[in-house]
Design a protein around this motif. Sequence first.
Motif, PDB file in Angstrom:
ATOM      1  N   ALA A 190      -5.649  18.652  -7.572  1.00  0.00           N
ATOM      2  CA  ALA A 190      -4.493  20.323  -7.837  1.00  0.00           C
ATOM      3  C   ALA A 190      -3.689  19.359  -9.568  1.00  0.00           C
ATOM      4  O   ALA A 190      -3.235  20.843 -10.208  1.00  0.00           O
ATOM      5  N   VAL A 191      -4.015  18.573  -9.834  1.00  0.00           N
ATOM      6  CA  VAL A 191      -2.858  18.273 -11.133  1.00  0.00           C
ATOM      7  C   VAL A 191      -3.948  18.632 -12.461  1.00  0.00           C
ATOM      8  O   VAL A 191      -3.389  18.903 -13.236  1.00  0.00           O
TER       9      VAL A 191
ATOM     10  N   GLY B 271      -8.453   9.682  11.200  1.00  0.00           N
ATOM     11  CA  GLY B 271      -8.308   9.486  10.070  1.00  0.00           C
ATOM     12  C   GLY B 271      -8.979  10.577   8.569  1.00  0.00           C
ATOM     13  O   GLY B 271      -8.448  11.457   8.217  1.00  0.00           O
TER      14      GLY B 271
ATOM     15  N   GLY C 162      -8.342  14.763   7.512  1.00  0.00           N
ATOM     16  CA  GLY C 162      -8.287  15.189   5.948  1.00  0.00           C
ATOM     17  C   GLY C 162      -9.352  16.686   5.563  1.00  0.00           C
ATOM     18  O   GLY C 162      -8.890  17.544   5.169  1.00  0.00           O
TER      19      GLY C 162
ATOM     20  N   LEU D 277      -8.388  16.338  -3.711  1.00  0.00           N
ATOM     21  CA  LEU D 277      -8.030  17.140  -3.437  1.00  0.00           C
ATOM     22  C   LEU D 277      -6.121  17.589  -4.742  1.00  0.00           C
ATOM     23  O   LEU D 277      -6.278  18.031  -6.028  1.00  0.00           O
ATOM     24  N   ALA D 278      -6.419  16.141  -4.405  1.00  0.00           N
ATOM     25  CA  ALA D 278      -4.993  16.183  -5.063  1.00  0.00           C
ATOM     26  C   ALA D 278      -5.484  15.685  -6.660  1.00  0.00           C
ATOM     27  O   ALA D 278      -4.578  16.204  -7.259  1.00  0.00           O
TER      28      ALA D 278
ATOM     29  N   ILE E 257      -0.399  24.259  -3.171  1.00  0.00           N
ATOM     30  CA  ILE E 257      -0.896  24.381  -4.917  1.00  0.00           C
ATOM     31  C   ILE E 257      -1.690  25.460  -6.081  1.00  0.00           C
ATOM     32  O   ILE E 257      -1.826  25.555  -6.814  1.00  0.00           O
TER      33      ILE E 257
ATOM     34  N   VAL F  50       1.045  -0.892  -0.078  1.00  0.00           N
ATOM     35  CA  VAL F  50      -0.123  -0.284  -0.160  1.00  0.00           C
ATOM     36  C   VAL F  50       0.942   0.669   0.030  1.00  0.00           C
ATOM     37  O   VAL F  50       0.834   2.279  -1.022  1.00  0.00           O
TER      38      VAL F  50
ATOM     39  N   ASP G  35      -7.297   0.339  -1.469  1.00  0.00           N
ATOM     40  CA  ASP G  35      -6.555   0.346  -0.582  1.00  0.00           C
ATOM     41  C   ASP G  35      -5.049   1.285  -0.493  1.00  0.00           C
ATOM     42  O   ASP G  35      -4.962   2.617   0.614  1.00  0.00           O
ATOM     43  N   VAL G  36      -5.033   1.372  -1.594  1.00  0.00           N
ATOM     44  CA  VAL G  36      -3.491   2.560  -2.362  1.00  0.00           C
ATOM     45  C   VAL G  36      -4.960   3.962  -2.064  1.00  0.00           C
ATOM     46  O   VAL G  36      -4.872   4.949  -1.019  1.00  0.00           O
TER      47      VAL G  36
ATOM     48  N   LEU H  80      -7.763   4.609  -0.941  1.00  0.00           N
ATOM     49  CA  LEU H  80      -7.739   4.638   0.224  1.00  0.00           C
ATOM     50  C   LEU H  80      -7.419   5.232   1.103  1.00  0.00           C
ATOM     51  O   LEU H  80      -7.417   5.575   2.610  1.00  0.00           O
ATOM     52  N   ALA H  81      -6.283   4.932   1.582  1.00  0.00           N
ATOM     53  CA  ALA H  81      -4.996   5.859   1.957  1.00  0.00           C
ATOM     54  C   ALA H  81      -4.523   7.439   2.167  1.00  0.00           C
ATOM     55  O   ALA H  81      -4.015   7.807   3.266  1.00  0.00           O
ATOM     56  N   PHE H  82      -5.837   8.277   1.413  1.00  0.00           N
ATOM     57  CA  PHE H  82      -6.104   9.110   1.058  1.00  0.00           C
ATOM     58  C   PHE H  82      -7.055  10.015   2.041  1.00  0.00           C
ATOM     59  O   PHE H  82      -8.217   9.538   1.489  1.00  0.00           O
ATOM     60  N   PRO H  83      -6.297  10.462   3.518  1.00  0.00           N
ATOM     61  CA  PRO H  83      -7.917  10.677   4.031  1.00  0.00           C
ATOM     62  C   PRO H  83      -8.404  11.560   3.475  1.00  0.00           C
ATOM     63  O   PRO H  83      -8.625  12.491   3.260  1.00  0.00           O
ATOM     64  N   GLY H  84     -10.049  11.005   3.948  1.00  0.00           N
ATOM     65  CA  GLY H  84     -11.157  12.663   3.671  1.00  0.00           C
ATOM     66  C   GLY H  84     -10.629  12.904   2.684  1.00  0.00           C
ATOM     67  O   GLY H  84     -10.451  12.271   1.118  1.00  0.00           O
ATOM     68  N   ILE H  85     -10.937  14.444   2.041  1.00  0.00           N
ATOM     69  CA  ILE H  85     -10.524  15.027   1.021  1.00  0.00           C
ATOM     70  C   ILE H  85      -9.636  15.308   0.033  1.00  0.00           C
ATOM     71  O   ILE H  85      -9.748  16.009  -1.059  1.00  0.00           O
ATOM     72  N   LEU H  86      -8.502  14.741   0.883  1.00  0.00           N
ATOM     73  CA  LEU H  86      -7.595  14.724   0.457  1.00  0.00           C
ATOM     74  C   LEU H  86      -6.943  13.970  -1.230  1.00  0.00           C
ATOM     75  O   LEU H  86      -6.555  14.852  -1.943  1.00  0.00           O
TER      76      LEU H  86
ATOM     77  N   ARG I  77      -6.114  -4.469  -3.614  1.00  0.00           N
ATOM     78  CA  ARG I  77      -4.748  -3.548  -2.934  1.00  0.00           C
ATOM     79  C   ARG I  77      -4.700  -2.174  -4.025  1.00  0.00           C
ATOM     80  O   ARG I  77      -4.209  -1.406  -2.946  1.00  0.00           O
TER      81      ARG I  77
ATOM     82  N   PHE J 162      -2.035   8.198   7.957  1.00  0.00           N
ATOM     83  CA  PHE J 162      -2.828   7.656   7.329  1.00  0.00           C
ATOM     84  C   PHE J 162      -3.314   6.105   7.513  1.00  0.00           C
ATOM     85  O   PHE J 162      -3.866   5.438   8.793  1.00  0.00           O
TER      86      PHE J 162
END
Lengths: 306, 299
Positions: free
Chosen positions: B154-155, A240, A244, B150-151, A266, A15, B138-139, B141-147, B135, A285
């Motif tokens: 941003a791109v 978590g 965010g 947002l990322a 940004i 992950v 899972d990756v 989901l590893a970014f919490p919430g709005i992040l 998997r 997280f």
Amino acid sequence: MLKFLTKRLIQTIPVLIGVTILTFSMVLLIPGDPAQIMAGESASPEQLEIVRERLGLNDPIPVQYFDYLSGVVRGDLGNSIRSGRAVSTEVFGRLAPTVELAFYSTLLSVFIGIIAGVVSAVRRYSLSDTLIMFAALFGLSMPNFWLGLMLIQWFVIGTGWFQASGWGTPQQMILPVLTLGTAGSAIIARMTRSSMLEVIDQDYIQTARAKGVSEKMVIYRHALKNAMVPVVTVVGLQFGSLLGGAVLTETVFAINGLGRLIINAIRARDFPIVQGGVLVFAFLFVFVNIIVDVLYRFLNKRIDLN
Amino acid sequence: MQEEVNLNTGDPSGQQFNSNVVRFKDFMKKFYRNKSALIGGILILALIIIALIGPYLTPYGPNTQNYGNLLAPPSTEHFFGTDHHGRDIFSRIIHGMSITLRVGFTSVLIGMTIGVTLGVISGYYGKWVDTIIMRCMDVLLAFPGILLALAIVAVLGGSLNNVIISVAIFSVPVFARISRGSTLEVRELEYVEAVRSLGASDFRIIIRHVLPNIMSPIIVQATLNIATSVLTASGLSFLGMGAQPPTPEWGAMLNDGRNYMWNAPHITMIPGLAIVAVVLAFNVFGDGLRDALDPKSRN
């Protein structure tokens, strides 16, 4: 327990690698030439070439990725385009307020959420149950940035009791924690209520009652303890998602945390900072989730033994 | 349909009925009995009607400026007052309704389609396919919430369409997980085994037998996800990463109002209430649907 922890940590590695691939690809996916964006509109071709060489943009993509990955492992996240300082310094310097904000908000939401949930469950279908559950639904449906602005309206502009910017004194911290903790309280209250109701209907609770254990004892010693197991998971997930949510809360209350750093980066198109900040958020997280898993297992085991 | 057994009752005589019709009637009965589903449904219907015909009935245009009447408080002339360009906030809110609903529905539809496809494939085929897909989830989901959203914005750059894309990606893993779990259960059912031994193709089994049986939790999740998506999307616009001015998007309007909180608090108050109304409607509807569709969670 050690075996479980080791297994869980090993499971995390793919992950984390996936996370680094995603944050790495961010820069690749930016429309246009990253070197141009970083060097500015007026850069000459020679300057662009220097920037490209410095960032390794001339290397094949897999090579670029492994350079990036080895940097991450060594704690080197590159340099900010705007300030020139190391991204790791910028990011870790801003980490404390964000973690504190998420932590206090989680504490608040556990406190309010569990009390409200228990009251609701014990007095099922009463007026207080209805009111609490409606309040929870409302809390769940509010954008937290709006709640923050409303709190500023009432308690900063209206009464002048609190301050609307910065982090450190209680006057600065209470409103952001309230803002971020509200949705969490709502979720935990709903979870506690349904979990309590499930437990209360179980045979052993009825047996305890039949044995003449006082209602208070039944609720607080027997029911609550068992009802807490699923709630712990939600609390962990909450921490978590509050991390965010801190992005918006920090913006509203002008708190110099990691979230605000990312937002400002940004806007300034300072991509190394965005990349590094997002990466640190994700790693944080993932590790919080491991801690929750371990805690959950620990609680479950104790109940099994009992 | 001959080989199907009515799953709701477990009654083998259900073979003679079209089980989908039985299931639908059963659902409608529970739906009408469930007050919050009904209230939520009516609210959502009302919001959709406002979004569709409201823009033709507003007293002012959403971007009509009137510099003679700036920051006016709510009155009979301007129900919700005017903003810093003298624009009528009531008209802007009504025009913003379709934007909000469009963002909510489209992003969830896209996220659901991708997520359910991945989840069903993952659950149905299992083994390494399952491992790889989950998997990847899972990756995400590893970014919490709005992040994560947002990322992505941003791109891609800030625009309403990019908000829809990013919120859609943000909701993919949730749908993948739910549909994977349900698929695992359905796959093991005896009658699915029977259909397979009769020689039905994987594709046919998935479309005719797996999907209809896993729809309930997915529909519930979709409804609740519209609420989350509306919140996330308005958050992105509030940060200036979504709809650009002068679009009457509520999150962006809220952001506009921040500078006038001292003398015109209604500019920030009203768009927020509008967001609450929409999110609340979908949450109430979703809660009701869950109770109607899943007897286990009815407390």
